[in-house]
Write a protein that holds these residues in place. Structure first.
Motif, PDB file in Angstrom:
ATOM      1  N   LEU A 162       0.810  -1.137  -0.029  1.00 13.50           N
ATOM      2  CA  LEU A 162       0.085   0.083  -0.118  1.00 13.50           C
ATOM      3  C   LEU A 162       0.924   1.279  -0.038  1.00 13.50           C
ATOM      4  CD1 LEU A 162      -3.087   0.670  -0.076  1.00 13.50           C
ATOM      5  CD2 LEU A 162      -2.817   1.112   2.477  1.00 13.50           C
ATOM      6  N   PRO A 163       0.965   1.917  -1.141  1.00 16.98           N
ATOM      7  CA  PRO A 163       2.050   3.224  -1.224  1.00 16.98           C
ATOM      8  C   PRO A 163       1.248   4.196  -0.575  1.00 16.98           C
ATOM      9  CG  PRO A 163       1.521   2.000  -3.302  1.00 16.98           C
ATOM     10  CD  PRO A 163       0.480   1.561  -2.319  1.00 16.98           C
ATOM     11  N   VAL A 164       2.158   5.075   0.167  1.00 16.85           N
ATOM     12  CA  VAL A 164       1.710   6.168   0.809  1.00 16.85           C
ATOM     13  C   VAL A 164       2.661   7.458   0.711  1.00 16.85           C
ATOM     14  CG1 VAL A 164       0.956   7.421   3.002  1.00 16.85           C
ATOM     15  CG2 VAL A 164       0.207   4.983   2.841  1.00 16.85           C
ATOM     16  N   VAL A 165       2.254   8.409   0.089  1.00 19.31           N
ATOM     17  CA  VAL A 165       3.177   9.549  -0.477  1.00 19.31           C
ATOM     18  C   VAL A 165       2.859  10.814   0.337  1.00 19.31           C
ATOM     19  CG1 VAL A 165       4.056  10.791  -2.492  1.00 19.31           C
ATOM     20  CG2 VAL A 165       3.306   8.515  -2.711  1.00 19.31           C
ATOM     21  N   PHE A 166       3.925  11.363   1.148  1.00 18.08           N
ATOM     22  CA  PHE A 166       3.913  12.808   1.465  1.00 18.08           C
ATOM     23  C   PHE A 166       4.365  13.786   0.612  1.00 18.08           C
ATOM     24  CE2 PHE A 166       3.826   9.823   5.162  1.00 18.08           C
ATOM     25  CZ  PHE A 166       3.350  10.398   6.547  1.00 18.08           C
ATOM     26  N   SER A 167       3.565  14.984   0.442  1.00 13.78           N
ATOM     27  CA  SER A 167       3.987  15.627  -0.472  1.00 13.78           C
ATOM     28  C   SER A 167       5.345  16.442   0.155  1.00 13.78           C
ATOM     29  CB  SER A 167       2.933  16.698  -0.706  1.00 13.78           C
ATOM     30  OG  SER A 167       2.632  17.354   0.473  1.00 13.78           O
ATOM     31  N   SER A 168       6.145  17.074  -0.676  1.00 13.34           N
ATOM     32  CA  SER A 168       7.374  17.898  -0.032  1.00 13.34           C
ATOM     33  C   SER A 168       7.183  18.820   1.083  1.00 13.34           C
ATOM     34  CB  SER A 168       8.062  18.425  -1.226  1.00 13.34           C
ATOM     35  OG  SER A 168       9.207  18.998  -0.909  1.00 13.34           O
ATOM     36  N   TYR A 169       8.308  18.697   1.829  1.00 12.93           N
ATOM     37  CA  TYR A 169       8.218  19.503   2.805  1.00 12.93           C
ATOM     38  C   TYR A 169       8.781  20.925   2.621  1.00 12.93           C
ATOM     39  CZ  TYR A 169       6.699  15.551   5.949  1.00 12.93           C
ATOM     40  OH  TYR A 169       6.097  14.754   6.447  1.00 12.93           O
ATOM     41  N   GLY A 170       9.263  20.813   1.293  1.00 10.51           N
ATOM     42  CA  GLY A 170      10.339  21.888   0.864  1.00 10.51           C
ATOM     43  C   GLY A 170       9.665  23.371   1.041  1.00 10.51           C
ATOM     44  N   ILE A 218      10.698  -9.296  -7.620  1.00  6.79           N
ATOM     45  CA  ILE A 218      10.926  -7.944  -6.550  1.00  6.79           C
ATOM     46  C   ILE A 218      11.438  -6.584  -7.111  1.00  6.79           C
ATOM     47  CG2 ILE A 218      12.518  -7.278  -4.656  1.00  6.79           C
ATOM     48  CD1 ILE A 218      12.068  -9.934  -3.386  1.00  6.79           C
ATOM     49  N   ASP A 219      12.433  -6.963  -7.993  1.00  5.52           N
ATOM     50  CA  ASP A 219      12.766  -5.675  -8.719  1.00  5.52           C
ATOM     51  C   ASP A 219      11.790  -5.090  -9.756  1.00  5.52           C
ATOM     52  OD1 ASP A 219      15.573  -6.072  -7.543  1.00  5.52           O
ATOM     53  OD2 ASP A 219      16.350  -7.145  -9.301  1.00  5.52           O
ATOM     54  N   VAL A 220      10.985  -5.619 -10.229  1.00  5.97           N
ATOM     55  CA  VAL A 220      10.057  -5.140 -11.094  1.00  5.97           C
ATOM     56  C   VAL A 220       8.965  -4.691 -10.203  1.00  5.97           C
ATOM     57  CG1 VAL A 220       8.138  -5.666 -12.836  1.00  5.97           C
ATOM     58  CG2 VAL A 220      10.262  -6.721 -13.013  1.00  5.97           C
ATOM     59  N   LEU A 221       8.599  -5.168  -9.040  1.00  7.19           N
ATOM     60  CA  LEU A 221       7.612  -4.872  -8.161  1.00  7.19           C
ATOM     61  C   LEU A 221       7.952  -3.459  -7.672  1.00  7.19           C
ATOM     62  CD1 LEU A 221       4.742  -5.162  -6.750  1.00  7.19           C
ATOM     63  CD2 LEU A 221       6.267  -6.460  -4.987  1.00  7.19           C
ATOM     64  N   MET A 222       9.115  -3.515  -7.125  1.00  6.67           N
ATOM     65  CA  MET A 222       9.882  -2.317  -6.448  1.00  6.67           C
ATOM     66  C   MET A 222       9.654  -1.163  -7.268  1.00  6.67           C
ATOM     67  SD  MET A 222      13.281  -2.170  -3.953  1.00  6.67           S
ATOM     68  CE  MET A 222      14.222  -2.653  -5.451  1.00  6.67           C
ATOM     69  N   GLU A 223      10.221  -1.445  -8.540  1.00  2.37           N
ATOM     70  CA  GLU A 223      10.222  -0.075  -9.385  1.00  2.37           C
ATOM     71  C   GLU A 223       8.762   0.445  -9.763  1.00  2.37           C
ATOM     72  OE1 GLU A 223      11.953   2.763 -11.781  1.00  2.37           O
ATOM     73  OE2 GLU A 223      12.868   1.317 -10.283  1.00  2.37           O
ATOM     74  N   ARG A 224       7.822  -0.181 -10.079  1.00  2.00           N
ATOM     75  CA  ARG A 224       6.382  -0.085 -10.231  1.00  2.00           C
ATOM     76  C   ARG A 224       5.899   0.733  -9.164  1.00  2.00           C
ATOM     77  NH1 ARG A 224       1.505  -4.349 -10.221  1.00  2.00           N
ATOM     78  NH2 ARG A 224      -0.257  -2.885 -10.475  1.00  2.00           N
ATOM     79  N   VAL A 225       6.110   0.361  -8.018  1.00  2.00           N
ATOM     80  CA  VAL A 225       5.773   1.126  -6.824  1.00  2.00           C
ATOM     81  C   VAL A 225       6.382   2.267  -6.863  1.00  2.00           C
ATOM     82  CG1 VAL A 225       5.584   1.193  -4.144  1.00  2.00           C
ATOM     83  CG2 VAL A 225       4.876  -1.017  -5.552  1.00  2.00           C
ATOM     84  N   ARG A 226       7.727   2.432  -6.930  1.00  2.00           N
ATOM     85  CA  ARG A 226       8.350   3.592  -6.818  1.00  2.00           C
ATOM     86  C   ARG A 226       8.140   4.781  -7.866  1.00  2.00           C
ATOM     87  NH1 ARG A 226      13.170   6.176  -8.359  1.00  2.00           N
ATOM     88  NH2 ARG A 226      14.007   7.372  -6.703  1.00  2.00           N
ATOM     89  N   VAL A 227       7.544   4.064  -9.291  1.00  2.00           N
ATOM     90  CA  VAL A 227       7.403   5.150 -10.176  1.00  2.00           C
ATOM     91  C   VAL A 227       6.066   5.849  -9.997  1.00  2.00           C
ATOM     92  CG1 VAL A 227       6.432   5.259 -12.352  1.00  2.00           C
ATOM     93  CG2 VAL A 227       8.642   4.113 -11.990  1.00  2.00           C
ATOM     94  N   GLN A 228       4.985   4.976  -9.456  1.00  2.00           N
ATOM     95  CA  GLN A 228       3.675   5.625  -8.731  1.00  2.00           C
ATOM     96  C   GLN A 228       4.050   6.578  -7.752  1.00  2.00           C
ATOM     97  OE1 GLN A 228       1.181   2.276  -7.537  1.00  2.00           O
ATOM     98  NE2 GLN A 228       1.170   1.371  -9.675  1.00  2.00           N
ATOM     99  N   MET A 229       4.774   6.219  -6.828  1.00  2.00           N
ATOM    100  CA  MET A 229       4.990   7.268  -5.905  1.00  2.00           C
ATOM    101  C   MET A 229       5.499   8.403  -6.274  1.00  2.00           C
ATOM    102  SD  MET A 229       5.916   4.577  -2.575  1.00  2.00           S
ATOM    103  CE  MET A 229       6.158   5.859  -1.382  1.00  2.00           C
ATOM    104  N   LEU A 230       6.614   8.354  -7.010  1.00  2.00           N
ATOM    105  CA  LEU A 230       7.306   9.523  -7.478  1.00  2.00           C
ATOM    106  C   LEU A 230       6.502  10.250  -8.396  1.00  2.00           C
ATOM    107  CD1 LEU A 230       9.863  11.045  -7.983  1.00  2.00           C
ATOM    108  CD2 LEU A 230      10.432   9.553  -9.983  1.00  2.00           C
ATOM    109  N   ASP A 231       5.574   9.787  -9.424  1.00  2.00           N
ATOM    110  CA  ASP A 231       4.490  10.505  -9.984  1.00  2.00           C
ATOM    111  C   ASP A 231       3.716  11.440  -9.079  1.00  2.00           C
ATOM    112  OD1 ASP A 231       5.827   9.784 -12.275  1.00  2.00           O
ATOM    113  OD2 ASP A 231       4.229   8.468 -12.650  1.00  2.00           O
ATOM    114  N   THR A 232       3.000  10.715  -7.921  1.00  2.00           N
ATOM    115  CA  THR A 232       2.243  11.338  -7.099  1.00  2.00           C
ATOM    116  C   THR A 232       3.000  12.487  -6.210  1.00  2.00           C
ATOM    117  OG1 THR A 232       1.073   9.240  -6.939  1.00  2.00           O
ATOM    118  CG2 THR A 232       0.543  10.789  -5.108  1.00  2.00           C
ATOM    119  N   PHE A 233       4.163  12.116  -6.033  1.00  2.00           N
ATOM    120  CA  PHE A 233       5.152  13.086  -5.113  1.00  2.00           C
ATOM    121  C   PHE A 233       5.096  14.307  -5.804  1.00  2.00           C
ATOM    122  CE2 PHE A 233       9.225  14.596  -3.888  1.00  2.00           C
ATOM    123  CZ  PHE A 233       9.104  15.047  -2.481  1.00  2.00           C
TER     124      PHE A 233
END
Length: 324
Positions: free
Chosen positions: A202-210, A243-258
């Motif tokens: 379950l990916p959870v993304v906090f927007s930037s604190y910048g 694992i590598d494919v799953l991890m990259e898939r989740v990270r890309v989704q989170m990065l786009d949302t971030f």
């Protein structure tokens, strides 16, 4: 002598509002003192209650009830999106980006939605008493990152428990917290756990604190943060080879949302006139390096960080932030 001490105490007390308003370094440390001080005090108060059901993750609901108002005191407001995914009664591995210890305040704000949830934390935090003892009694999972084999054994045992009891396990896959305006490479541990028990990520993304936090320059202003829960990512049928494919898939989704939520936060704020301590760029506000799509956002919103804080942009945003 006593009169002198009383006068000195009164003088320092009267100076507090002045220092708070004019000195961003004082304001930074004062806010963190409030944060850590209240958490420590609440830990002492709650330890006897936690002893009635030690190491039960439901104790974290009590902790969040006592601690979630800290955000209001230091000027932070949280908006939760995708609540329906977080509220679902299921075992899952929550993976979230890690920017600051302020992340914990965001978690306190949404713990009532997660209900049964615990966190993987580094073993060193256990020795930060009274917080560490209270956290252990509340069911936090402490792992020794130096002794990798021991950490894996602990996590394997926890993994079986969270599936059996339908508990959510919160993991920061980046490892170390870094407020740099970007997502850093993920470690594989959380994904190993999810595949091992065939439970969703379950990916959870906090927007930037910048827009409000710069640890290097000791700036902590008022700010609003968007917490986005993305749809769960199934691991059913996956093996260790995936694992590598799953991890990259989740990270890309989170990065786009971030990127999108951080840009939205930037567009909602503009700097106030400085009170003599100068202004800093948005790149500096992020701590190191520009935020994602910084050039585009700068052209569109022209937002910068100021030691004196933020005010809403003059133009009314298309939608109002709904805070918890």
């Amino acid at each position: 002598m006593s009169s002198f001490i009383e006068l000195l105490g009164l003088f320092l007390l009267l100076m507090l509002p002045f220092l708070y308003e004019t000195n961003h370094i004082f304001r930074y440390y004062f806010k963190f003192l409030i944060y850590y001080g209240i958490v420590s005090f609440n830990s002492i108060v709650l330890i006897p209650a936690f002893l009635t059901r030690p190491c039960d993750v439901r104790n974290l609901l009590w902790a969040s009830t006592w601690c979630h108002r800290i955000s209001t005191l230091i000027g932070l407001r949280w908006e939760l999106r995708g609540k329906e995914h977080l509220a679902k009664d299921q075992a899952c591995i929550i993976v979230a980006n890690h920017q600051s210890s302020l992340d914990v305040l965001g978690m306190f704000d949404i713990w009532h939605v997660m209900n049964k949830c615990t966190v993987v934390a580094k073993r060193e935090l256990f020795y930060a008493w009274p917080f560490g003892l209270a956290a252990w009694l509340a069911g936090l999972i402490f792992i020794d990152r130096v002794r990798g084999e021991k950490a894996r054994e602990t996590l394997n045992e926890v993994n079986r428990k969270i599936k059996r009891q339908r508990i959510k396990l919160w993991v920061f896959p980046e490892g170390t917290r870094r407020n740099t305006g970007e997502l850093h490479p993920f470690k594989k541990g959380a994904f190993h756990m999810a595949i091992d028990q065939q439970i969703p990520i379950l990916p959870v993304v906090f927007s930037s604190y910048g827009t409000f936090l710069n640890d290097k320059k000791k700036i902590l202003n008022a700010g609003r943060i968007v917490i986005t829960t993305l749809p769960p990512v199934s691991t059913e049928g996956l093996t260790k080879d995936d694992i590598d494919v799953l991890m990259e898939r989740v990270r890309v989704q989170m990065l786009d949302t971030f990127k999108s939520t951080s840009a939205e936060a930037l567009q909602k704020y503009k700097p106030l006139k400085s009170r003599g301590s100068g202004t800093i760029s948005r790149e500096e506000a992020a701590g190191a390096g520009p935020l994602p799509d910084a050039a585009q956002v700068a052209a569109a919103a022209a937002v910068a960080n100021s030691p004196s804080g933020y005010s809403p942009a003059a133009a009314k945003p298309p939608t109002m932030l709904k805070t918890l």
